[in-house]
Design a protein around this motif. Structure first.
Motif, PDB file in Angstrom:
ATOM      1  N   THR A  93       0.876  -1.003   0.100  1.00 54.55           N
ATOM      2  CA  THR A  93      -0.053   0.037   0.060  1.00 54.55           C
ATOM      3  C   THR A  93       0.789   1.271   0.149  1.00 54.55           C
ATOM      4  O   THR A  93       1.643   1.485   0.969  1.00 54.55           O
ATOM      5  N   THR A  95       1.365   5.208   0.332  1.00 53.54           N
ATOM      6  CA  THR A  95       0.695   6.550   1.089  1.00 53.54           C
ATOM      7  C   THR A  95       1.302   7.611   0.304  1.00 53.54           C
ATOM      8  O   THR A  95       2.555   8.012   0.649  1.00 53.54           O
ATOM      9  N   VAL A 103      -3.817  13.232   1.943  1.00 52.79           N
ATOM     10  CA  VAL A 103      -3.207  11.890   1.989  1.00 52.79           C
ATOM     11  C   VAL A 103      -4.206  11.121   0.992  1.00 52.79           C
ATOM     12  O   VAL A 103      -5.364  10.987   1.379  1.00 52.79           O
ATOM     13  N   ARG A 105      -4.357   7.010  -0.473  1.00 49.41           N
ATOM     14  CA  ARG A 105      -3.631   5.518  -0.044  1.00 49.41           C
ATOM     15  C   ARG A 105      -4.002   4.799  -1.445  1.00 49.41           C
ATOM     16  O   ARG A 105      -5.201   4.780  -1.775  1.00 49.41           O
TER      17      ARG A 105
END
Length: 156
Positions: A93, A95, A103, A105
């Protein structure tokens, strides 16, 4: 003894030097860039178009496909691109912190597009426990760097 002409010349010269020094303070410094860590990349394919693509480039465009791996705890450092890119997350993942401090993801099986330009700085981080693996296709003006280091915009 100085004539008024000599004095005037020295004042203009000193003013020019002071102006140059002040202007240098306004330029971004490599020391302000945030270096990445734990990132490896391999070019899988590269080609150059015969004509510019319709992506704000005049002339020819380099198309580069890379695999990028970010180790757990690693990050790309703040940077931007001179042309758009599309990425597919193969594992882990990613970010990403964007210029406005938001932000995003993206996990394995997802993809994202990053726009180009110095106002689109971002930092990609691996906050997980497994490597992040990305397949990325860049579309940049011929001969341009794939990414350009940038200063942290002040995000927490």
């Amino acid at each position: 003894m100085d004539t008024s002409r000599q004095r005037s010349r020295r004042i203009r010269r000193a003013s020019a030097v002071a102006g140059c020094v002040a202007a240098l303070g306004l330029l971004p410094s490599a020391a302000l860039a945030t270096p990445g860590s734990g990132v490896t990349a391999t070019v899988l394919a590269k080609g150059t178009t015969a004509e510019g693509l319709k992506i704000k480039t005049k002339g020819r465009t380099d198309v580069v496909v890379r695999t990028i791996t970010i180790a757990p705890g690693g990050e790309t450092g703040w940077h931007y691109h001179q042309g758009p890119l599309i990425a597919v997350v193969q594992a882990g993942t990613l970010t990403r912190t964007l210029a406005d401090c938001s932000v995003e993801r993206s996990s394995a099986g997802q993809s994202f597009v990053e726009p180009d330009g110095a106002r689109k700085v971002h930092n990609g981080r691996n906050l997980g426990t497994v490597p992040v693996v990305l397949y990325v296709t860049y579309l940049v003006p011929e001969g341009a760097a794939l990414s350009v280091d940038a200063a942290d915009p002040g995000c927490p």
